[in-house]
Design an enzyme around this catalytic site. Structure first.
Site, short mmCIF file in Angstrom:
data_model
loop_
_atom_site.label_atom_id
_atom_site.label_comp_id
_atom_site.label_asym_id
_atom_site.label_seq_id
_atom_site.Cartn_x
_atom_site.Cartn_y
_atom_site.Cartn_z
N THR A 1 -0.90 -21.91 19.97
CA THR A 1 -1.96 -21.75 20.53
C THR A 1 -2.64 -20.61 19.54
O THR A 1 -2.09 -19.75 18.97
CB THR A 1 -1.78 -21.26 21.90
OG1 THR A 1 -3.08 -20.42 22.25
CG2 THR A 1 -0.88 -19.84 21.86
N GLN A 2 -4.00 -20.67 19.50
CA GLN A 2 -4.60 -19.87 18.77
C GLN A 2 -4.73 -18.07 19.70
O GLN A 2 -4.98 -17.45 19.05
CB GLN A 2 -6.15 -20.12 18.54
CG GLN A 2 -6.40 -21.13 17.52
CD GLN A 2 -7.80 -21.89 17.53
OE1 GLN A 2 -8.67 -21.35 17.79
NE2 GLN A 2 -8.06 -23.05 17.09
N CYS A 3 -4.37 -18.31 20.87
CA CYS A 3 -4.24 -16.84 21.58
C CYS A 3 -3.38 -16.24 21.09
O CYS A 3 -2.30 -16.67 20.86
CB CYS A 3 -4.24 -17.36 23.13
SG CYS A 3 -5.55 -18.21 23.75
N THR B 1 1.65 -4.65 4.33
CA THR B 1 1.36 -5.16 5.45
C THR B 1 0.74 -6.63 5.69
O THR B 1 0.83 -7.19 6.61
CB THR B 1 0.43 -4.21 6.45
OG1 THR B 1 -0.88 -4.07 5.65
CG2 THR B 1 1.15 -2.78 6.32
N THR C 1 0.68 -1.23 -0.11
CA THR C 1 0.27 -0.09 0.19
C THR C 1 0.85 1.42 0.18
O THR C 1 0.37 2.48 -0.57
CB THR C 1 -0.93 -0.13 1.34
OG1 THR C 1 -1.94 -1.30 1.22
CG2 THR C 1 -1.69 1.40 1.35
N1 ASP Z 1 -2.82 -5.87 0.42
C1 ASP Z 1 -1.73 -4.55 0.87
C2 ASP Z 1 -0.44 -5.45 1.06
O1 ASP Z 1 -0.09 -6.30 1.88
C3 ASP Z 1 -1.82 -4.18 2.04
C4 ASP Z 1 -1.17 -3.23 2.52
O2 ASP Z 1 0.13 -3.05 2.18
O3 ASP Z 1 -1.13 -2.55 3.70
O4 ASP Z 1 0.54 -5.38 -0.01
#
Ligand code: ASP
Length: 342
Positions: free
Chosen positions: A277-279, A88, A12
């Site tokens: 764990t899923q936690c 991300t 992004t």
């Molecule tokens: N879909 C995007 C990616 O991971 C989301 C981001 O960059 O925040 O490239």
């Protein structure tokens, strides 16, 4: 003057709206540079590497990790630190995997990105990038890197890469490191928690990269109502050498006979079964409840307080380097790069 290599993989941070569809699409890093005038004031030399094409991180995988590792080693001697701009969505997976793939690391490799593209007025990208660059360039009094680790720098926090998880799809506080405190926090100045930072055990040893990964791993998330067939398909499938079992609480799963018999069958087939764990925080202790003990007795090994992201990268790396599953299991139990509290 220090030298920082910026590796732009996509995400992004470098996206723009497609005028026809309105959807965000990755653009060339060269188009972003004019928006990053602040970097010019930092008295640092920059080299930029742009992935072609830049990737939405949903399409990032072992091939991309290998490419990042190769770009790093090719510039390692001439650079003081590396900043990897990355989407991300899978950043925590990439930072985890790279922490195992880059051995004897003595320079910072700081992943960052943003929730809003760098061209938007309220972008978090500029602050994330500038903090990441400052951290990648930071030295102690003897000239050694302050943070010679693979990290994620996001929303004023520096987190160990292999402890990080994406926890917020839309907020600027997208990442957390639930089982390990931040390595640094950026306020008016950047405050480093120096006692928590991992340093190379053999200083001076040259960087080595491990790019042979064995990806025959799948993840089984246990949930109420899971069917026997679904468990069979994942645990006994011939395409997997290891399965991460995401369990409840402190490592507990269904203790019904059919479930445990599939687990035993998978272990008999030679599969490596790892309990995570899923936690979000806390760790696996299969001795607390009978439901956990049954897994341990059946041959499931503890993932301790690892994240799924980190366990996946560790398995890819260990299985890529060790054909013998006993060796993989023994090394899984060891803390290799600060990924587990052991
Ligand atoms: N879909 C995007 C990616 O991971 C989301 C981001 O960059 O925040 O490239």
């Amino acid at each position: 003057m220090g030298k920082i290599v910026l590796i732009y993989t996509g995400g992004t941070v470098g996206m723009r709206e497609n005028p026809q569809t309105g959807a965000l699409e990755a653009v060339d890093f060269g188009e972003l540079l004019p928006m990053l005038g602040e970097l010019g004031k930092m008295r640092l030399e920059f080299e930029t590497v742009t992935f072609n094409p830049p990737l939405d991180s949903c399409n990032v995988g072992p091939e991309t990790w290998k490419q990042i590792a190769e770009e790093i080693i090719a510039r390692y001697d001439s650079a003081d630190g590396f900043v990897v701009l990355h989407g991300t969505d899978t950043m925590a997976y990439s930072a985890s995997a790279l922490s195992f793939m880059l051995d004897h690391l003595s320079k910072p490799v700081i992943f960052t990105g943003s929730q809003l593209p760098i061209g938007r007025p309220r972008t978090d990208g500029k602050e994330n990038l500038i903090s990441a660059v400052e951290i990648a360039a930071a030295r102690d009094g003897d000239g050694h890197a302050l943070v010679p680790e693979v990290c994620i720098c996001f929303n004023s926090q520096l987190l160990r890469g292999n402890r990080s998880v994406k926890v917020n799809a839309t907020g600027f506080d997208a990442f957390s490191s639930p089982n390990y405190p931040p390595l640094a926090t950026a306020g008016i100045s950047i405050k480093y928690n120096t006692g928590l930072i991992h340093h190379p055990s053999e200083p001076g040893r040259p960087l080595e990269i491990h790019t042979t990964l064995d990806t025959r791993v799948s993840v089984l998330k246990v949930h109420p109502g899971i069917t026997e067939q679904a468990v069979r398909d994942i645990l006994l499938g011939t395409g997997t050498r290891a399965v991460i079992i995401e369990t409840y609480g402190s490592g507990n799963a269904i203790s019904k006979a059919w479930f445990l018999s599939i687990i035993r069958e998978a272990v008999k087939m030679g599969k490596i079964l790892v309990n995570i764990t899923q936690c979000l925080s806390g760790d696996v202790d299969m001795d607390i409840y009978a439901t956990g003990r049954a897994l341990k007795d059946a041959g499931v090994i503890s993932g301790h307080d690892a994240t799924t992201e980190s366990a996946l990268g560790k398995l890819f790396f260990l299985m890529g380097g060790h054909p013998d599953n006993h060796e993989v299991k023994a090394l899984l139990e060891k803390n290799l790069k600060g990924e587990i509290s052991k």
